[in-house]
Design an enzyme around this catalytic site. Structure first.
Site, PDB file in Angstrom:
ATOM      1  N   ASP A  83       0.825  -1.227   0.000  1.00  0.00           N
ATOM      2  CA  ASP A  83       0.000   0.000   0.000  1.00  0.00           C
ATOM      3  C   ASP A  83       0.854   1.269   0.000  1.00  0.00           C
ATOM      4  O   ASP A  83       0.320   2.373  -0.092  1.00  0.00           O
ATOM      5  CB  ASP A  83      -1.020  -0.001   1.154  1.00  0.00           C
ATOM      6  N   HIS A  84       2.181   1.116   0.054  1.00  0.00           N
ATOM      7  CA  HIS A  84       3.074   2.288   0.045  1.00  0.00           C
ATOM      8  C   HIS A  84       4.008   2.335  -1.166  1.00  0.00           C
ATOM      9  O   HIS A  84       4.684   3.336  -1.370  1.00  0.00           O
ATOM     10  CB  HIS A  84       3.879   2.326   1.353  1.00  0.00           C
ATOM     11  N   HIS A  95       7.550  -1.264  13.068  1.00  0.00           N
ATOM     12  CA  HIS A  95       6.501  -1.865  12.246  1.00  0.00           C
ATOM     13  C   HIS A  95       6.932  -3.291  11.916  1.00  0.00           C
ATOM     14  O   HIS A  95       8.013  -3.734  12.339  1.00  0.00           O
ATOM     15  CB  HIS A  95       6.335  -0.997  10.978  1.00  0.00           C
ATOM     16  N   ASP A 107       2.716   3.919   9.478  1.00  0.00           N
ATOM     17  CA  ASP A 107       2.973   2.498   9.696  1.00  0.00           C
ATOM     18  C   ASP A 107       4.047   2.271  10.748  1.00  0.00           C
ATOM     19  O   ASP A 107       5.069   1.617  10.518  1.00  0.00           O
ATOM     20  CB  ASP A 107       3.305   1.798   8.372  1.00  0.00           C
ATOM     21  N   HIS A 135      -3.948   7.423   6.834  1.00  0.00           N
ATOM     22  CA  HIS A 135      -3.757   5.965   6.825  1.00  0.00           C
ATOM     23  C   HIS A 135      -4.841   5.257   7.638  1.00  0.00           C
ATOM     24  O   HIS A 135      -4.568   4.502   8.581  1.00  0.00           O
ATOM     25  CB  HIS A 135      -2.352   5.603   7.343  1.00  0.00           C
TER      26      HIS A 135
HETATM   27 ZN   LIG Z   1       0.195   0.935   5.274  1.00  0.00          ZN
HETATM   28 ZN   LIG Z   2       2.807  -1.349   6.615  1.00  0.00          ZN
END
Ligand SMILES: [Zn+2]
Ligand SMILES: [Zn+2]
Length: 303
Positions: free
Chosen positions: A65-66, A138, A206, A265
């Site tokens: 997603d990044h 993370h 994140d 986010h």
């Molecule tokens: Zn993310």
């Molecule tokens: Zn992540």
């Protein structure tokens, strides 16, 4: 001045009306992008900002997603006519991921240079910004980013005139160089005002609220920070998945004494982030719940 647009505010999956979390900033006409999930180029196009001046991409970490939007975005930038190199920054492991993503975008009219960073590193960003990063917490190595824009000291023409400095030398003095001519010499200190405060912006996503972050983010003008979960009841989920709640993001903003906070986010399960704004504002009154396309122009503070 720093202009910023929050192109997306989602985590994990892009949704109708919510693109994936990413931030685009502009300084002196030059652009830096923070994260690039699936669909970022569409959100970017909706913002109306052009692609060609993109000089750097800073990746927080390599979850899809990044980063999954990078190949398409590189094509969009090429299509806009860029030929100058683009620098990509990210944590350890980013070079392999970008290389793999480039397998589907192998031919570009410009060079893509990837640099892996570690917490504490400093690096140049387009438009005269100085970037620095700090490690977060993370499932994968993750970096929090901060950008600072220095402001030069004011040139005081009345002093230069009083000292008899020929006008041809003013620019050199303004740039911090001493000058001398047949009838005298002058140092920049004699014709420049006191140091002026600059501007700063930070992008943090994140990660848990890692202990080093408050100091790293100290006094930034705008903190863009993840708040994956709105409800306080989701704190155990935030701990388990290495994210933050709105209240934790606001506490980080408060601890770092930032001027403004944008939360981003959001979990796909969080349908109405605004409904939980109180959880952030109870802690930090200047908290704003981000939305796609949220834009700000940060001016230098008044002297
Ligand atoms: Zn993310
Ligand atoms: Zn992540």
């Amino acid at each position: 001045m720093i202009d910023a647009v929050l192109l997306g505010t989602g985590g994990m999956l892009p949704l109708p009306n919510r693109w994936l979390s990413c931030l685009l900033i502009r300084v002196n006409g030059h652009l830096t992008l923070f994260d690039c999930g699936e669909g970022t180029q569409i959100a970017w196009r909706e913002s109306g900002w052009g692609f060609r001046r993109l000089g750097s991409i800073c990746i927080s970490h390599t979850h899809a997603d990044h980063v999954a939007g990078i190949p398409g975005l590189l094509h969009a930038v090429a299509n806009a006519g860029r030929t100058e190199p683009i620098s990509v920054y990210g944590p350890v492991g980013s070079a392999d991921v970008v290389r793999a993503l480039r397998a589907i975008a192998p031919v570009l009219p410009y060079e893509v240079r990837v640099t892996e960073l570690r917490g504490g590193d400093r690096f140049p960003l387009p438009g005269g910004l100085t970037g620095c990063c700090e490690s977060g917490d993370h499932a994968l190595p993750v970096l929090a980013y901060r950008c600072d824009l220095q402001r030069g000291r004011a040139f005081l023409p009345e002093r230069a005139r009083a000292l008899g400095v020929p006008i041809d030398f003013w620019r050199a003095l303004q740039a911090g160089e001493p000058v001398s001519w047949d009838r005298g010499q002058v140092t920049p200190d004699e014709v420049l005002g006191p140091p002026r405060s600059g501007l700063s912006i930070a992008y943090v996503t994140d990660t848990r609220p890692a202990p080093k972050l408050p100091q790293f983010l100290k006094d930034v003008d705008l903190l863009v920070c993840e708040g994956t979960y709105g409800s306080d009841e989701d704190l155990p989920k935030a701990v388990r998945n290495r994210h933050m709640t709105f209240r934790e993001a606001a506490t980080l903003a408060q601890d770092a004494a930032v001027s403004r906070l944008w939360i981003t986010h959001f979990s796909p399960a969080l349908e109405d982030p605004d409904a939980f704004a109180g959880n952030a504002r109870n802690v930090f009154a200047q908290a704003a719940i981000g939305h796609d396309g949220l834009t700000i122009g940060l001016p230098f503070p008044e002297e």
